[in-house]
Every structure is written in structure tokens, then in C-alpha cells.
Scaffold this active site. Structure first.
Site, short mmCIF file in Angstrom:
data_model
loop_
_atom_site.label_atom_id
_atom_site.label_comp_id
_atom_site.label_asym_id
_atom_site.label_seq_id
_atom_site.Cartn_x
_atom_site.Cartn_y
_atom_site.Cartn_z
N GLU A 1 0.83 -1.20 0.00
CA GLU A 1 0.00 0.00 0.00
C GLU A 1 0.86 1.25 0.00
O GLU A 1 1.98 1.25 0.51
CB GLU A 1 -0.91 0.00 1.24
CG GLU A 1 -1.89 -1.17 1.23
CD GLU A 1 -2.78 -1.26 2.47
OE1 GLU A 1 -3.84 -1.85 2.37
OE2 GLU A 1 -2.38 -0.74 3.53
N CYS B 1 3.64 8.48 1.12
CA CYS B 1 4.12 7.51 2.10
C CYS B 1 4.20 6.17 1.36
O CYS B 1 3.18 5.67 0.88
CB CYS B 1 3.13 7.45 3.26
SG CYS B 1 3.55 6.22 4.51
N CYS C 1 6.11 -7.05 6.59
CA CYS C 1 7.25 -6.62 7.39
C CYS C 1 7.63 -7.74 8.34
O CYS C 1 6.75 -8.43 8.87
CB CYS C 1 6.91 -5.36 8.18
SG CYS C 1 8.31 -4.65 9.10
N CYS D 1 6.51 -5.66 15.28
CA CYS D 1 6.13 -4.74 16.36
C CYS D 1 4.64 -4.99 16.67
O CYS D 1 3.80 -4.95 15.77
CB CYS D 1 6.36 -3.30 15.94
SG CYS D 1 8.09 -2.99 15.48
N CYS E 1 1.65 -2.60 15.48
CA CYS E 1 1.60 -2.19 14.07
C CYS E 1 0.89 -3.25 13.24
O CYS E 1 1.20 -4.44 13.34
CB CYS E 1 3.02 -1.97 13.55
SG CYS E 1 3.11 -1.67 11.77
N GLU F 1 10.29 -2.57 6.58
CA GLU F 1 11.43 -1.95 7.26
C GLU F 1 12.45 -1.61 6.16
O GLU F 1 13.12 -2.49 5.63
CB GLU F 1 12.02 -2.93 8.29
CG GLU F 1 13.38 -2.54 8.83
CD GLU F 1 13.49 -1.10 9.33
OE1 GLU F 1 12.55 -0.59 9.98
OE2 GLU F 1 14.53 -0.48 9.05
N SER G 1 12.55 5.84 7.53
CA SER G 1 12.16 5.56 8.92
C SER G 1 12.54 4.12 9.26
O SER G 1 12.27 3.20 8.50
CB SER G 1 10.65 5.74 9.05
OG SER G 1 10.22 5.53 10.37
N SER H 1 12.19 4.88 14.97
CA SER H 1 10.97 4.53 15.70
C SER H 1 11.37 4.01 17.08
O SER H 1 11.68 2.84 17.24
CB SER H 1 10.18 3.48 14.92
OG SER H 1 9.81 4.02 13.68
N HIS I 1 9.74 4.67 20.49
CA HIS I 1 8.54 4.19 21.19
C HIS I 1 8.73 3.87 22.67
O HIS I 1 7.73 3.68 23.38
CB HIS I 1 7.90 3.00 20.48
CG HIS I 1 7.58 3.26 19.05
ND1 HIS I 1 6.89 4.38 18.64
CD2 HIS I 1 7.86 2.57 17.91
CE1 HIS I 1 6.76 4.36 17.31
NE2 HIS I 1 7.35 3.28 16.85
N ASN J 1 -2.64 4.62 16.53
CA ASN J 1 -3.81 4.22 15.74
C ASN J 1 -4.08 2.78 16.09
O ASN J 1 -3.32 1.90 15.69
CB ASN J 1 -3.50 4.33 14.25
CG ASN J 1 -3.42 5.77 13.82
OD1 ASN J 1 -4.33 6.55 14.07
ND2 ASN J 1 -2.32 6.14 13.19
N CYS K 1 -0.70 6.00 10.14
CA CYS K 1 0.52 5.32 10.62
C CYS K 1 0.19 3.97 11.23
O CYS K 1 -0.64 3.87 12.12
CB CYS K 1 1.20 6.13 11.69
SG CYS K 1 1.39 7.84 11.29
#
Ligand code: SAH
Length: 381
Positions: free
Chosen positions: A119, A132, A139, A143, A146, A195, A228, A251, A253, A327, A370
Site C-alpha cells: 500500500e 508515504c 514486514c 512490532c 503495528c 522496514e 524511517s 521509531s 517508542h 492508531n 501510521c
């Protein structure tokens, strides 16, 4: 049920850093956007055509933003089809497009040549347009907060598959299809699926193609491109040596290893202190402020003491904190921080003199914000 055994558990995320394409899977076909200018000329020469045809193709693709051979009327019609077949294969097909914010936020679900899904999201603001993009289908970093991380890795994208996502947005803007009149892509963020630093070679080639002036590339400023990462230390160090001025986002967190080991599992391999050291190395090499990404998760990582610790780690550094209200992803037990808690968290960081902003979370309604990118359909076979 004789002989049926459960599938072997996938290897832990730390073992999945450089992912080769899955056995049995073909690599994406070669495309103009995989090649630098010299490589394009060589590819055209291999077809027995004059090298300047490569420059003509490059102008169509990177400057005029067309990949339709019928519109390339300066190429002899007999050779157009051959050139297009060799250098402009269709890599991605838009399967679904979802829009919100009056059409200025658009998420595209792409299907790759092998059925892999990925996407990208276009976000138009009054002063800029940000694309983006995904660097992998899925991935492998796992995480837990996510959506992409839950689905696992399908495969790495080729450089051209990454560039194609930006190309599509740029072409659509140029044709005036996005409300606000004809426009250009001004920013690219590698914050879609995947990633980026686990697919280093393709991401680097894509960055070069996105930023080289047309007709070598799309001519977007390096300073407006953000890579990122979860914090793959050797790859951050390597990126610092590439003489680029792209922005690095880390990232984080969590400021402490105990919690970060859980939120960003690759932290079990490279700890907070090592990741931040690599980040400061990147800042020193490029002169660019590193963006520290921090998804605010209620009662998980939003405690006052963690804000203080984060501020302490970043004080006096070339860094900026980007707080992202979580999110929530389907089935997750986690939710975004309470606004009052988020405000106090912000103030505590700012009190250390560290610049801090709260990320605007566009596209929530279309699962385009995100961490929400999780291609709804899974590849077959
Ligand atoms: N793998 C890269 C880039 C992809 S994600 C990385 O981790 O940096 C882009 C950003 O969105 C990362 O900072 C990621 O941690 C964040 N993110 C992921 N899931 C999220 C969620 N559910 N809510 C808010 N931010 C999220």
C-alpha cells in the site's frame, strides 16, 4: 491426522533482517527505474538500439511522467513496443483506491506481479504533497502495535516497485486528478509497509532514483525524503556513509530497554543506547536533525518518568520528537493515550529543550494512517 504437523514457527524477527526473496518466487522484472543512466543505456544497447533511446525513455518516464508507449511519439513505432516490454513492464496494478479528506488523502492497494500486496498513501496539504511508500510487502519486524507487523513479511520490493508508488502519485497530481489542481510530489516518507533498512540495496537505489534531477530521476529534494527505521544499527551506520542528506527517523517508542524489547522486538538485538548512538552518528555525518518517532500508547509507554527519561536521552542532541497518537489496529488491546497525559508528556520533553511535535494522523478512516497499512487481501499460493 497422521503425518500432519504444525508449520514450523517463523524465526524470530532478529533473524529476518536481510530477507532474500522467498524460495521459488521470481524476482520482479527489471524496469527503467531500477537502473541508473549508464545502466539504462547499456540495457538499450543490449536490444541493439541506439543508446540515446534510453535518454528518450527517461525523459518520458521521469520528466513527463508517462509510461504509456503510445504517447512516446519520438520513438519509432516499430521499436516502441520492444523498448517498453524490456524496460517499462507493469510492476504494480492498483487494486483498490480509498480516499478521504475531500480526496486529498488517497490510499492505494497495489498488487505486485506475483500477487504480493502493498500500500501507499498520498497526502496533500496546502503547502506540500507527501507520498508515504512501502519498502517491503509486509514486514518482518513484528512490532505488536503495528498492523503490518502482525502479518509478517511477504518479500522485499525492488527499487522500481518503490519508485513506481511515487511515480503513480506524481503522474496523478500532474494530470490534475487530486483536488487542489495540478501539483507535484514534494516529500517522500518510507513509512508505509516494511522496514526500509532491511531492504537496503533496493531502498538506496530507490532514494537515488527519486532524488536525481530529471531525467535521471524524479527530482525530489533529498532533504524532503525520510527513511524511517526500527533501528537496524549497522544499516544506519552504512546509510550515514552514503553522502546523502535524507532525513532519518528512528521509531523509538520507549526510552528503556525493558519496554522497547517488547514494543520493537529488534531491540533485543540493538539496545536503545546503541540505536541512539547510531542516530547521533547519522546526524553528525549529515548535519540533519534525526526524528525520534514515539507512538503514544495509553498506560504502556506514556508515563511521566518515561517522558523525563526520553528528554534526558535527547537533550542537547540534533533530534526532534514526533509523538504519534496510537492508531489502534484491529484486535489490539492497546489504545491512544489520554489527551491530558499526552500533553503532559509533550511538556516534559519540551522542558528539556528538546523540540517536540504531535503528528497529524491523516487517513485514519481509510486505514491509511501510521501503522494501519495491512493489505486486506493476502497473496494466493
Ligand atoms: N519500519 C519502519 C517504517 C514503517 S512504520 C519503522 O518502523 O520506522 C512508520 C511509523 O509508524 C513508525 O514510526 C511506526 O512505529 C509507526 N507506527 C506503526 N504502527 C503504528 C500505530 N498503530 N500507531 C501509530 N504509529 C504506528
Amino acid at each position: 491426522m497422521t503425518g500432519s504437523r504444525p508449520a514450523a514457527a517463523p524465526p524470530p524477527a532478529v533473524l529476518q533482517l536481510e530477507q532474500p526473496d522467498r524460495p521459488g518466487r521470481r524476482r520482479p522484472p527489471r524496469h527503467l527505474a531500477d537502473l541508473d543512466v549508464a545502466g539504462r543505456r547499456a540495457a538499450v544497447a543490449e536490444l541493439g538500439q541506439p543508446a540515446f533511446r534510453a535518454d528518450q525513455l527517461s525523459r518520458h518516464y521521469f520528466a513527463r511522467l508517462t509510461d504509456d508507449p503510445e504517447l512516446m511519439t519520438d520513438l519509432p513505432s516499430a521499436q516502441r513496443a520492444e523498448l517498453a516490454a524490456a524496460l517499462l513492464p507493469r510492476l504494480l496494478t492498483a487494486e483498490r483506491e480509498l480516499t478521504c479528506d475531500g480526496g486529498t488523502t488517497r490510499k492505494t492497494l497495489w498488487r505486485g506481479f506475483d500477487g504480493a500486496y502493498l500500500e501507499s498513501v498520498l497526502m496533500r496539504y496546502p503547502d506540500r504533497v507527501t507520498m508515504c511508500v512501502s519498502s517491503q510487502a509486509g514486514c518482518g519486524m513484528a512490532c505488536p502495535f503495528c498492523a503490518t507487523g502482525q502479518a509478517g513479511l511477504t518479500r522485499n520490493l525492488s527499487a522500481a516497485e518503490i519508485v513506481t508508488q511515487v511515480f503513480a502519485g506524481a503522474a496523478s497530481l500532474a494530470r490534475g486528478e487530486v483536488p487542489g489542481g495540478p501539483g507535484r510530489v514534494s516529500n517522500v516518507v518510507f513509512m508505509g509497509m516494511g522496514e526500509p533498512l532491511a531492504n537496503y540495496a533496493s531502498v538506496l537505489a530507490a532514494v537515488r532514483r527519486i532524488t536525481e534531477p530529471a531525467p535521471g530521476g524524479l527530482g525530489i529534494s533529498q532533504r524532503s525524503v525520510t527513511v524511517s527505521t526500527v533501528g537496524l544499527v549497522p544499516a544506519i551506520e552504512r546509510l550515514a556513509g552514503e553522502q546523502l542528506s535524507v532525513r532519518l527517523a528512528v521509531s523509538l517508542h520507549a526510552p528503556d530497554d525493558e519496554l522497547r524489547d517488547e514494543l520493537v522486538p529488534v531491540n533485543r538485538r540493538w539496545k536503545v543506547a546503541e540505536v541512539l548512538d547510531a542516530a547521533w552518528g547519522y546526524a553528525a555525518a549529515t548535519g540533519r536533525r534525526v526524528s525520534i518517532e514515539y507512538a503514544m500508547i495509553r498506560d504502556v509507554n506514556d508515563h511521566a518518568w518515561r517522558a523525563d527519561l526520553l528528554g534526558e536521552l535527547l537533550a542537547g542532541r540534533l533530534a526532534h520528537v514526533n509523538l504519534i497518537p496510537l492508531n489502534p489496529t484491529p484486535g489490539s488491546r492497546w489504545t491512544a493515550s489520554d489527551p491530558d497525559v499526552a500533553r503532559e508528556f509533550t511538556e516534559r520533553i519540551a522542558a528539556r529543550g528538546v523540540p517536540v511535535t504531535v503528528r497529524d494522523t491523516r487517513g485514519t478512516q481509510i486505514d491509511g494512517a501510521c501503522g494501519q497499512l495491512a493489505a486486506a487481501s493476502r497473496p494466493v499460493g
